[in-house]
Structures are given as structure tokens and as C-alpha cells.
Design an enzyme around this catalytic site. Structure first.
Site, PDB file in Angstrom:
ATOM      1  N   SER A 219      71.560 -50.601  15.493  1.00 21.54           N
ATOM      2  CA  SER A 219      72.310 -51.317  14.464  1.00 21.54           C
ATOM      3  C   SER A 219      71.350 -51.869  13.408  1.00 21.54           C
ATOM      4  O   SER A 219      70.628 -51.105  12.772  1.00 21.54           O
ATOM      5  CB  SER A 219      73.155 -52.415  15.109  1.00 21.54           C
ATOM      6  N   ASP A 345      82.893 -45.390  13.453  1.00 14.92           N
ATOM      7  CA  ASP A 345      82.244 -46.697  13.491  1.00 14.92           C
ATOM      8  C   ASP A 345      82.670 -47.528  12.279  1.00 14.92           C
ATOM      9  O   ASP A 345      82.345 -47.187  11.146  1.00 14.92           O
ATOM     10  CB  ASP A 345      80.721 -46.509  13.499  1.00 14.92           C
ATOM     11  N   HIS A 374      80.869 -48.610  17.474  1.00 11.90           N
ATOM     12  CA  HIS A 374      79.578 -49.186  17.116  1.00 11.90           C
ATOM     13  C   HIS A 374      78.823 -49.557  18.380  1.00 11.90           C
ATOM     14  O   HIS A 374      79.203 -50.482  19.110  1.00 11.90           O
ATOM     15  CB  HIS A 374      79.779 -50.427  16.230  1.00 11.90           C
TER      16      HIS A 374
END
Length: 411
Positions: A219, A345, A374
Site C-alpha cells: 500500500s 481495489d 486492497h
């Protein structure tokens, strides 16, 4: 043909189960059984034809593309998301709760940054490694967690576990102030600024100067890592990099998270986590910033406007978001980098994936699954021990360290 065979097998087993285990009287008539069988068959058909799909692999060069297909078979295999939670938001929300958190005994190290701040590193030395008993040359993976993550996140612990099984060492780079250490200077972190990451990499390479080093970012950690690679270009000495669920265009990411449902499910929660971290270090930060104003932010964008962009000296929040977006730096990456994103996502919308930029750089590959959310990528009936993301990490890390010569001169 394989999907058809899987479907036939599934419906046959299901029919056998109901015929032997479910009494018709439970439904009042044979109609109830027919409805259940019909629904189950329709769902299985939909899942096998529309949900379970092979990922798309995009690479800027034939050599990297072939290397991944040869050494990382997971990139060519059908991804079967957990059939009862394949939807993006469900995968994202459930992953922290359903995946196991293996115990890892870290060795903590605090290093000093040039501005006087301190950075916390958590080492997993893996001294019991049978395949690499010499600690001086033991392959090492630098791990970068997400926005508010630490070395105790389940996805980090899984990567440490995968590395342990391969005989490798890990070191987790915790961003300033997130893992319990004191904030010594009025400065935290952001996706655009890679100064702390540079300090960490230089320190790790000095500490284990004979050991090969690669990195994995998740991320925001992946965004920071990609920005570092783009800025440093040929100066980077990492053997390879793997990035998971990175946001490629921050403008598009924040816009996606501001849609009503995603704002409710994710944006408000993450904003509160960021505010909690700021409030925890209020005595240091309030000397330079209006913390009361920061604590009134309702979204990540408002938080960045009131805090992050100001801290790192950007004229405006738009300037910060532009600089933080790795999509603009893909062209300058000079080490092998594999990126995994899910097309569903909501943190990183697929229309902002750097497909064209990847096609122009032989050092970069982008692997896109239809589902996964995600940092989700759950698979199997009960996805507690391993995820698709774990398998990508395991295979690519092993390929880089054990077959790295195949990545020489990707141009």
C-alpha cells in the site's frame, strides 16, 4: 474445459450431499431441494466463469515477462478468491480478521536520522536458517508496511513467515512514531518523502554489506518504495522489488475513497487512525502545527491539507499529491520491480493503473487480478494461513535470490 470439469464435479458433489444429508421434509416438498440445487449450481457457474480468472501480466520487456512465467508460476495460474467473500470491500475488511498472525520474535533497533529523529527497525534474523547458515551472506528482505501499519500487521507477519521458510532474513521499516517509539522531532512521514527510506537502506546495506538485499512494500509502503526507485534510478542497489496494492495516482485514490460507501467504510476510519497517531505525539507536533485543526479533519484529503502537505513544505495539497503519485516515476525505475494490484481495489482504482508506463520500462511488470480488494487476495475455503499475495511474494522473492542472474540486463 477445466472450468467446465470443475463445475460438473462441484454440482455432482453438491447433489450427492443434498440427496443423502437433507431430508425432503425439511423443505416441505421436493421444490425446496430443487431451488437449493438450482441456486447452488447457478452460483458455482457464475463463480467459475466470472469470478475465478487468470491474472493479467503486463511487462515492459520480453525477458522479464518470461522470467516471471518460468520462475513464478503463480502469475499464470487462475486465482480462485474465497467463494464466500470475493467482493472487493469484503476481502479488504475481512483480511485482518480471518488471516492468522504467526508469532515473530523481532530484534528492535532504533537508528538516528539526520534531523535528530529516530527510526524503528524490527529485525527477524532467522539464525536457524538451514539453507543460508552464514548470517553475513544471508539474503535479506526489507519490508515496508502500509499507511498506519507496523511490523505486527498480519500481511507483514505472513511475509516474514514466508521468508523464514525460504531461509531468509527480514527487516521491517516502521515509519516514525507508529510502533510505540517516541517522536523526537516534529516530523512524521508521507508517501512522497523517501529520505527516511534512503537512511534505512544505507544503514541495512552497511550492516550486512555482503548479503543480497531486496525490498517489498505494501500500500503506502509500496508507493514510497516505487517513488524511491524512480528518484534514485541506477543508484539503487537492491536486487529486486515487489509492490502490493500500491496507489498509483493519489488524486484518483482519494477521489475513489470519497465516494459515500467507501468514505463510510474506509476513509473515516483511516483518518481517525492518522489523527490518533498525531494526537499521541501532540506535545512534540503542536510546537509547529495546529493540531486542533488537524483533529477536526473528516477525510484523508482534509488531513493531508491540514498536516501532511504543510509538514513536508508543499505549496499546496495538489503539489503533494502530484509528487506522491508513483505513476509519474515508473519510467525511471532501473531494478526489477513486480507490482500486484486487484482490479476491484477501491483504494487504487484500475483506470489509474500505470499500464502504458509499465509497457515502456523493461524493468517493471504489473500483475492484475480481477478480484482481491486492497491487500486482500484471500483464497481457499477458509483463508487463514496463506493468500494469493503471500504466494506471489514467496515465489518472486525466491526467484530473485536464487535465480537472480536471469534478471541481469533486462533491456
Amino acid at each position: 474445459l477445466q472450468k467446465l470439469l470443475n463445475f460438473n464435479l462441484f454440482t455432482s458433489d453438491l447433489s450427492h450431499y443434498f440427496k443423502n444429508q437433507v431430508k425432503v421434509g425439511l423443505f416441505g416438498s421436493g421444490v425446496g431441494l430443487s431451488v437449493v440445487l438450482g441456486f447452488s449450481a447457478a452460483y458455482a457457474c457464475y463463480y467459475l466463469l466470472s469470478v475465478a480468472k487468470k491474472p493479467i501480466l503486463i511487462a515492459g520487456g520480453k525477458k522479464f515477462h518470461q522470467f516471471l512465467r518460468d520462475k513464478c508460476p503463480v502469475v499464470s495460474e487462475t486465482y480462485y478468491p474465497t467463494f464466500w467473500c470475493w467482493e472487493s470491500r469484503v476481502q479488504t475488511l475481512l483480511r485482518p480478521f480471518v488471516t492468522a498472525k504467526p508469532w515473530v520474535n523481532y530484534r528492535n533497533e532504533l537508528i538516528t536520522a539526520p534531523d535528530g529523529g529516530q527510526i524503528s527497525l524490527d529485525w527477524f534474523d532467522n539464525d536457524d536458517s538451514a539453507s543460508h547458515p552464514d548470517q553475513s551472506t544471508r539474503p535479506t528482505v526489507l519490508l515496508l508496511p502500509g499507511l498506519t501499519g507496523t511490523s505486527r500487521e498480519s500481511y507483514i507477519l505472513h511475509m516474514v513467515q514466508q521468508s523464514r521458510d525460504l531461509g531468509y532474513r527480514c527487516v521491517v521499516f516502521n515509519n516514525r512514531g507508529v510502533s510505540g517509539e517516541k517522536l523526537l522531532t516534529p516530523r512524521t512521514y508521507c508517501a512522497a518523502n523517501t529520505e527516511d527510506l534512503e537512511v534505512v537502506i544505507e544503514h541495512v546495506q552497511r550492516t550486512i554489506d555482503k548479503a543480497p538485499l531486496m525490498a517489498a512494500g505494501v500500500s503506502m509502503g509500496g508507493m514510497m518504495l516505487a517513488n524511491y526507485l524512480g528518484r534514485k534510478g541506477s543508484e539503487v542497489r537492491l536486487k529486486g522489488v515487489v509492490v502490493f496494492s500500491a496507489g498509483w495516482d493519489v488524486f484518483e485514490c482519494t477521489a475513489s475513497l470519497e465516494k459515500p460507501l467507501d468514505r463510510f467504510l474506509f476513509n473515516s476510519y483511516l483518518t481517525s487512525c492518522l489523527q490518533a497517531s498525531v494526537d499521541r505525539h501532540r506535545t512534540v507536533l503542536e510546537k509547529k502545527y495546529d493540531i486542533d485543526h488537524v483533529m477536526k479533519a473528516k477525510t484523508i484529503r482534509e488531513f493531508d491539507e491540514r498536516f501532511t502537505s504543510i509538514m513536508f513544505g508543499y505549496p499546496s495539497n495538489d503539489d503533494y499529491y502530484r509528487d506522491a503519485s508513483p505513476i509519474h516515476k515508473i519510467k525511471s525505475v532501473q531494478v526489477p520491480m513486480l507490482c500486484l494490484n486487484a482490479a476491484d481495489d477501491v483504494f487504487s482504482p484500475n483506470h489509474a493503473f500505470p499500464v502504458e508506463a509499465v509497457k515502456q520500462n523493461p524493468n517493471v511488470a504489473l500483475l492484475i487480478t480481477c478480484h482481491g480488494g486492497h491487500i486482500g487476495f484471500l483464497e481457499g475455503l477458509w483463508p487463514r494461513q496463506s493468500t494469493y499475495m503471500d504466494r506471489v511474494f514467496h515465489q518472486f522473492t525466491s526467484a530473485v535470490f536464487e535465480n537472480g542472474s536471469g534478471l541481469d540486463d533486462l533491456h
